[in-house]
Design an enzyme around this catalytic site. Structure first.
Site, PDB file in Angstrom:
ATOM      1  N   GLY A  20       0.801  -1.224   0.000  1.00 65.61           N
ATOM      2  CA  GLY A  20       0.000   0.000   0.000  1.00 65.61           C
ATOM      3  C   GLY A  20       0.832   1.270   0.000  1.00 65.61           C
ATOM      4  O   GLY A  20       1.872   1.343   0.665  1.00 65.61           O
ATOM      5  N   ARG A  77      -3.130   9.230   1.247  1.00 62.12           N
ATOM      6  CA  ARG A  77      -3.725  10.185   2.188  1.00 62.12           C
ATOM      7  C   ARG A  77      -2.848  10.442   3.413  1.00 62.12           C
ATOM      8  O   ARG A  77      -3.117  11.349   4.187  1.00 62.12           O
ATOM      9  CB  ARG A  77      -5.111   9.698   2.609  1.00 62.12           C
ATOM     10  CG  ARG A  77      -6.175   9.944   1.541  1.00 62.12           C
ATOM     11  CD  ARG A  77      -7.541   9.481   1.989  1.00 62.12           C
ATOM     12  NE  ARG A  77      -7.709   8.049   1.838  1.00 62.12           N
ATOM     13  CZ  ARG A  77      -8.778   7.369   2.243  1.00 62.12           C
ATOM     14  NH1 ARG A  77      -9.761   8.000   2.860  1.00 62.12           N
ATOM     15  NH2 ARG A  77      -8.867   6.067   2.053  1.00 62.12           N
ATOM     16  N   ASN A  85     -15.779  -8.878   7.612  1.00 60.45           N
ATOM     17  CA  ASN A  85     -14.507  -9.428   7.147  1.00 60.45           C
ATOM     18  C   ASN A  85     -13.341  -8.590   7.664  1.00 60.45           C
ATOM     19  O   ASN A  85     -13.326  -7.373   7.495  1.00 60.45           O
ATOM     20  CB  ASN A  85     -14.514  -9.449   5.615  1.00 60.45           C
ATOM     21  CG  ASN A  85     -13.209  -9.943   5.027  1.00 60.45           C
ATOM     22  OD1 ASN A  85     -12.437 -10.618   5.690  1.00 60.45           O
ATOM     23  ND2 ASN A  85     -12.977  -9.612   3.765  1.00 60.45           N
ATOM     24  N   ARG A 145      23.756   8.345  28.513  1.00 56.06           N
ATOM     25  CA  ARG A 145      23.961   7.908  27.131  1.00 56.06           C
ATOM     26  C   ARG A 145      24.343   6.423  27.078  1.00 56.06           C
ATOM     27  O   ARG A 145      24.629   5.813  28.115  1.00 56.06           O
ATOM     28  CB  ARG A 145      25.018   8.800  26.472  1.00 56.06           C
ATOM     29  CG  ARG A 145      24.512  10.219  26.245  1.00 56.06           C
ATOM     30  CD  ARG A 145      25.610  11.174  25.829  1.00 56.06           C
ATOM     31  NE  ARG A 145      26.250  10.751  24.584  1.00 56.06           N
ATOM     32  CZ  ARG A 145      27.338  11.337  24.087  1.00 56.06           C
ATOM     33  NH1 ARG A 145      27.913  12.347  24.743  1.00 56.06           N
ATOM     34  NH2 ARG A 145      27.865  10.921  22.961  1.00 56.06           N
ATOM     35  N   TYR A 191      30.289  16.268  33.559  1.00 56.85           N
ATOM     36  CA  TYR A 191      30.295  15.325  32.446  1.00 56.85           C
ATOM     37  C   TYR A 191      31.250  14.187  32.762  1.00 56.85           C
ATOM     38  O   TYR A 191      32.442  14.408  33.033  1.00 56.85           O
ATOM     39  CB  TYR A 191      30.737  16.012  31.151  1.00 56.85           C
ATOM     40  CG  TYR A 191      30.942  15.038  30.016  1.00 56.85           C
ATOM     41  CD1 TYR A 191      29.859  14.392  29.416  1.00 56.85           C
ATOM     42  CD2 TYR A 191      32.220  14.744  29.551  1.00 56.85           C
ATOM     43  CE1 TYR A 191      30.041  13.481  28.389  1.00 56.85           C
ATOM     44  CE2 TYR A 191      32.413  13.833  28.511  1.00 56.85           C
ATOM     45  CZ  TYR A 191      31.321  13.209  27.937  1.00 56.85           C
ATOM     46  OH  TYR A 191      31.508  12.304  26.916  1.00 56.85           O
ATOM     47  N   ASN A 238      32.959  11.248  45.216  1.00 56.94           N
ATOM     48  CA  ASN A 238      32.192  12.485  45.229  1.00 56.94           C
ATOM     49  C   ASN A 238      32.728  13.417  44.148  1.00 56.94           C
ATOM     50  O   ASN A 238      33.919  13.746  44.129  1.00 56.94           O
ATOM     51  CB  ASN A 238      32.282  13.174  46.589  1.00 56.94           C
ATOM     52  CG  ASN A 238      31.352  14.373  46.677  1.00 56.94           C
ATOM     53  OD1 ASN A 238      30.192  14.262  47.024  1.00 56.94           O
ATOM     54  ND2 ASN A 238      31.892  15.546  46.341  1.00 56.94           N
ATOM     55  N   ALA A 242      40.019  22.162  43.924  1.00 55.77           N
ATOM     56  CA  ALA A 242      39.142  22.867  42.992  1.00 55.77           C
ATOM     57  C   ALA A 242      39.961  23.571  41.920  1.00 55.77           C
ATOM     58  O   ALA A 242      41.000  24.178  42.210  1.00 55.77           O
ATOM     59  CB  ALA A 242      38.274  23.876  43.737  1.00 55.77           C
ATOM     60  N   ARG A 245      47.175  24.916  40.141  1.00 53.65           N
ATOM     61  CA  ARG A 245      46.484  26.193  39.998  1.00 53.65           C
ATOM     62  C   ARG A 245      47.346  27.273  39.364  1.00 53.65           C
ATOM     63  O   ARG A 245      46.859  28.342  39.038  1.00 53.65           O
ATOM     64  CB  ARG A 245      45.996  26.677  41.371  1.00 53.65           C
ATOM     65  CG  ARG A 245      44.864  25.823  41.919  1.00 53.65           C
ATOM     66  CD  ARG A 245      44.429  26.289  43.262  1.00 53.65           C
ATOM     67  NE  ARG A 245      43.308  25.494  43.776  1.00 53.65           N
ATOM     68  CZ  ARG A 245      42.936  25.475  45.028  1.00 53.65           C
ATOM     69  NH1 ARG A 245      43.573  26.231  45.914  1.00 53.65           N
ATOM     70  NH2 ARG A 245      41.916  24.730  45.411  1.00 53.65           N
TER      71      ARG A 245
END
Length: 462
Positions: free
Chosen positions: A10, A14, A174, A337, A370, A381, A427, A444
């Protein structure tokens, strides 16, 4: 040997799309796949698919799973089956062979209907058995004419436009699905005529031909009223999706899954959900996802092909092809992911992305981090803004982070790098080489201050 021919030629003009109609999706899967699955679940493995418009799309999707034949011209359902005669001839199996003919755009045929109609077909030694459905409003469908109300034999199928007033009151219609003795189908299909206004060959005419030839023709009324449903346009496709969606949600309700609001919830048919799990609004569950007991999923989660353990809480999470173990809490706004393993007791907060990584037990990744291509130990942590820098523009490399590490805010881990057990990073540190167990890494540089520098920049603005 029992065969199946699926008519999938088919065009669906439409639908206003350049794609074969059976390839339009219901809950994420082509309608053709729903039909194939019903056949497979009923034990039918010898399947031939009649393709037509954009047949290469069907071939690409099937990828050699089943034989296909081409209907180059659209000359009716009978003509479509004619294209499969060589398939039938090589799989006839004499008097024992039967062939099921199905429509590739009627997705709700089910394995029970297939199996039970075949049993009746064999029991009554029918040459053709029409699978039927009973509708409260049968307008537009071909009516089934039986010898009498309780007789399994039928004398024909009358289309709406040709039906008398008495025949129009018949509610048994049918479905477009039929069982045939394979050898009889070959004979009947070769005797079809196209002497009608459309100059097409209609498969429904095989019933009258069988009766005229003295063959047994019967009907099996399916207990599934949805076997007849198809879609000719986008509105009809939406109705199919809505029907399938609610059928699946009702099944999960019966199995003890909680829904307090159904807004935006879509669950594909292969998803499994444990008891006492709550699914909140906006949640989409796809593929072969398995969710454990006593979970809370949502709001607004997308979970695809994942395995999720018991007592997991996901809030605004998108997760793909990954595993999340027991007692994990994730969200909001987290992306998991593919090929990730989140072990038990992990907590992941807002704006975190995990990719192709293992995160160990009871590790905490609070926010803005990330973790890609990494193996993270237990009870680690992560401070805010941590990044595993896994790609140098040519190759992707892995980071290894040992148990009980503390990663300071805005730490960059330049892969490949290995942090031992109990490592702390200050940090703002950028890690470029391995750090031994129980060490503190600080990088740093020297901060310089140039007094009065901004006065030149802001001259005339302050």
């Amino acid at each position: 040997m029992d065969n199946c021919i699926i008519l999938a030629g088919g065009q669906g003009k439409r639908m206003k799309s350049d794609m074969p109609k059976p390839m339009f999706k219901v809950l994420g899967e082509p309608m053709l796949e729903w039909v194939i699955s019903a056949c497979e679940n009923a034990g039918l493995k010898n399947i031939c698919i009649v393709k037509g418009f954009k047949g290469e799309v069907i071939d690409e999707y099937l990828n050699g799973r089943y034989e296909t034949v081409m209907q180059a011209e659209r000359l009716g359902t009978g003509h479509a089956v004619m294209q499969a005669v060589p398939f039938l001839e090589k799989n006839s199996d004499g008097d024992l062979g039967n062939t099921l003919v199905l429509c590739g755009d009627a997705p709700f045929i089910d394995s029970n209907t297939i199996s039970e109609s075949l049993a009746l077909h064999k029991e009554h030694n029918n040459s053709v058995t029409v699978i039927t459905s009973e509708l409260d409003n049968p307008f537009g469908y071909g009516r089934i004419i039986r010898d009498n109300e309780n007789n399994i034999k039928i004398t024909g199928i009358v289309e709406e436009k040709d039906a008398s007033q008495n025949q129009k009151s018949i509610k048994e219609v049918n479905s477009g699905a039929y069982w045939f003795k394979t050898d009889d189908l070959i004979k009947l299909i070769k005797n079809l005529k196209n002497d009608n206004s459309q100059n097409e060959y209609y498969l429904t005419d095989t019933v009258a031909l069988a009766v005229e030839a003295g063959m047994n023709a019967g009907a099996y009324k399916s207990s599934n009223p949805d076997v007849i449903l198809g879609a000719n346009d986008r509105k009809g496709l939406l109705q199919l999706n809505t029907k399938a969606r609610m059928n699946i949600i009702e099944k999960h309700l019966e199995n003890g899954v909680e829904f307090t609001c159904l807004d935006g919830i879509t669950i594909e048919r292969n998803v499994k959900i444990g008891t006492n799990t709550e699914i909140l609004s906006g949640t989409i569950l796809r593929g072969n996802t398995v969710i454990g007991e006593n979970c809370k999923i949502g709001p607004n989660c997308v979970i695809e092909n994942c395995k999720i353990g018991d007592e997991v809480n996901l809030n605004y999470v998108q997760a793909f092809k990954s595993e999340i173990e027991k007692g994990v809490k994730i969200g909001p706004w987290v992306h998991i992911r593919p090929n990730s393993l989140i072990k038990s007791g992990v907590k992941i907060g807002d704006f975190v992305e995990i990719k192709n990584s293992t995160v160990g037990e009871k590790t905490a990744i609070a926010h803005l981090t990330y973790v890609g291509d990494s193996d993270v130990g237990k009870k680690v942590n992560f401070g805010c803004g941590t990044v595993t820098v896994n790609y140098d523009g040519i190759v992707k490399s892995r980071c290894v982070i040992g148990d009980n590490c503390f990663i300071g805010c805005n730490t960059n881990l330049i892969a490949p790098v290995n942090l031992g057990k109990g490592v702390y990073t200050a940090a703002g540190t950028t890690i470029t080489r391995d750090v031994p167990d129980y060490s503190l890494a600080i990088d740093r540089g020297v901060m310089k201050i140039k007094e009065g520098y901004t006065l030149r920049k802001l001259k005339g603005k302050i």
